[in-house]
Design a protein around this motif. Structure first.
Motif, short mmCIF file in Angstrom:
data_model
loop_
_atom_site.label_atom_id
_atom_site.label_comp_id
_atom_site.label_asym_id
_atom_site.label_seq_id
_atom_site.Cartn_x
_atom_site.Cartn_y
_atom_site.Cartn_z
N ARG A 68 -3.11 1.76 6.13
CA ARG A 68 -2.65 0.45 5.68
C ARG A 68 -2.09 0.53 4.27
N LYS A 69 -1.07 -0.27 4.01
CA LYS A 69 -0.47 -0.34 2.67
C LYS A 69 -0.86 -1.66 2.01
N LEU A 70 -1.52 -1.56 0.87
CA LEU A 70 -2.02 -2.73 0.15
C LEU A 70 -1.34 -2.85 -1.21
N LEU A 71 -0.75 -4.00 -1.48
CA LEU A 71 -0.28 -4.34 -2.82
C LEU A 71 -1.37 -5.18 -3.48
N LEU A 72 -1.96 -4.64 -4.53
CA LEU A 72 -3.05 -5.30 -5.23
C LEU A 72 -2.61 -5.71 -6.62
N THR A 73 -2.64 -7.01 -6.89
CA THR A 73 -2.33 -7.51 -8.23
C THR A 73 -3.63 -7.82 -8.97
N GLY A 74 -3.56 -7.83 -10.30
CA GLY A 74 -4.77 -8.03 -11.09
C GLY A 74 -5.74 -6.88 -10.95
N ALA A 75 -5.21 -5.67 -10.86
CA ALA A 75 -6.02 -4.49 -10.51
C ALA A 75 -7.02 -4.09 -11.59
N LYS A 76 -6.85 -4.59 -12.82
CA LYS A 76 -7.78 -4.22 -13.89
C LYS A 76 -8.84 -5.29 -14.15
N GLY A 77 -8.82 -6.35 -13.37
CA GLY A 77 -9.81 -7.42 -13.53
C GLY A 77 -11.13 -7.09 -12.87
N GLN A 78 -12.08 -8.02 -12.96
CA GLN A 78 -13.42 -7.79 -12.41
C GLN A 78 -13.37 -7.46 -10.93
N VAL A 79 -12.67 -8.30 -10.15
CA VAL A 79 -12.59 -8.09 -8.70
C VAL A 79 -11.57 -7.01 -8.38
N GLY A 80 -10.47 -6.96 -9.13
CA GLY A 80 -9.42 -6.00 -8.87
C GLY A 80 -9.90 -4.56 -8.94
N CYS A 81 -10.73 -4.24 -9.93
CA CYS A 81 -11.26 -2.88 -10.05
C CYS A 81 -12.08 -2.50 -8.82
N CYS A 82 -12.89 -3.43 -8.35
CA CYS A 82 -13.72 -3.18 -7.16
C CYS A 82 -12.84 -3.03 -5.92
#
Length: 295
Positions: free
Chosen positions: A3-17
């Motif tokens: 699967r290909k995932l585009l993740l925004t806010g990757a350095k935030g609390q939830v984004g890192c997880c």
């Protein structure tokens, strides 16, 4: 199938997880934060989505400074409304699934019981209003969308209540904590896990349960009660020699620019029935507080 995932806010609390957990699933993740992709730039978002062609977009980016939002109105709406709108348009264009994180602040916080997804919304400040506008934009522009409302988020990354309490405990013998606001503290890692579980199910061709879901922690507790639990855990782990005295105060004793909901308790029945996801057990997330301790 990868699967290909585009993740925004990757350095935030939830984004890192999310980045850690999605990578562990073997997904191909394009993880971006504000420096790599400004979600308020419509052309940049469109280009990123059409070039990467993700199966899934998870928007973990947000303007979360609740008090600052009262004066930083344009930025709040740009990040919390316009950004999600552009991501939703991009998702619709390439046929991607969009998952978007929202908040209990869309409600007034004056209900007696738990808030269900269909309860009337009535945000009391700019932050809540901008997040509600983001929900509406996602629903308008992307057919295959899932909106996850959560509350009282804490995790090893970023700033949060747990870190603030432990920092204050190293500086003071006593402190006052609001006791007349009640909600469900929610561990960021559990939010990430919930989102990925939802995404995997929603990718199935027979899935049709689009829309809004609530996910937060149990048992429900006041900020005062949460602080006491944090200090008790820290003492038991020998991270604090003794807990500070925690005085229960009223919201009116601690005025802030933005109004906080008195009741942030979210009913998590729907997410359990559709996805089999149980509420976040926040006490379990306090079993190792060493990453939260001040340096």
């Amino acid at each position: 199938m990868t699967r290909k995932l585009l993740l925004t806010g990757a350095k935030g609390q939830v984004g890192c997880c999310l980045l850690q957990q999605a990578s562990a699933l073997g997904w191909y993740v394009l993880a971006v934060d504000r420096d790599e992709l400004d979600i308020t730039d419509k052309a940049a978002v469109s280009l990123a989505v059409t070039e990467f062609k993700p199966d899934i977009i998870i928007n973990a980016a947000a303007h979360t400074a609740v008090d600052k939002a009262e004066t930083d109105i344009d930025a709040s709406y740009a990040i919390n409304r316009d950004g999600p709108a552009y991501l939703a348009q991009g998702a619709q264009q390439v046929g991607a699934l969009l998952l978007h994180i929202s908040t209990d602040y869309v409600f007034a916080g004056d209900k007696d019981g738990l808030y269900v997804e269909s309860d009337p919304v009535d945000p009391q400040g700019v932050y809540g209003a901008s997040k509600l506008a983001g929900e509406q934009a996602v629903a308008e522009f992307c057919e295959r969308h899932l909106i996850l409302r959560t509350a009282w988020v804490f995790g090893e990354q970023g700033n949060n209540f747990v870190k603030t309490m432990l920092r204050l405990a190293s500086q003071r013998d006593s402190l006052g904590v609001v006791a007349d606001q009640v909600g469900g503290p929610t561990y960021a890692g559990d939010i990430a896990s919930a989102l990925l579980t939802m995404a995997q199910r929603a990718l199935q061709p027979d899935f049709k349960d689009w829309g809004i879901y609530h996910f937060s922690g149990e048992p429900h507790v006041s900020w005062h009660g949460f602080a006491c639990a944090i200090f008790a855990a820290a003492v038991s782990q020998q991270l604090l020699t003794q807990a500070p005295r925690v005085n229960a105060i009223a919201t009116t004793d601690y005025p802030t620019p933005a109004k906080r909901p008195a009741n942030s308790r979210l009913d998590c029945t729907r997410i359990r029935s559709v996805f089999g996801i149980a509420p976040s057990a926040w006490p379990a997330a306090l079993t190792d507080l060493s990453p939260y301790m001040p340096a």
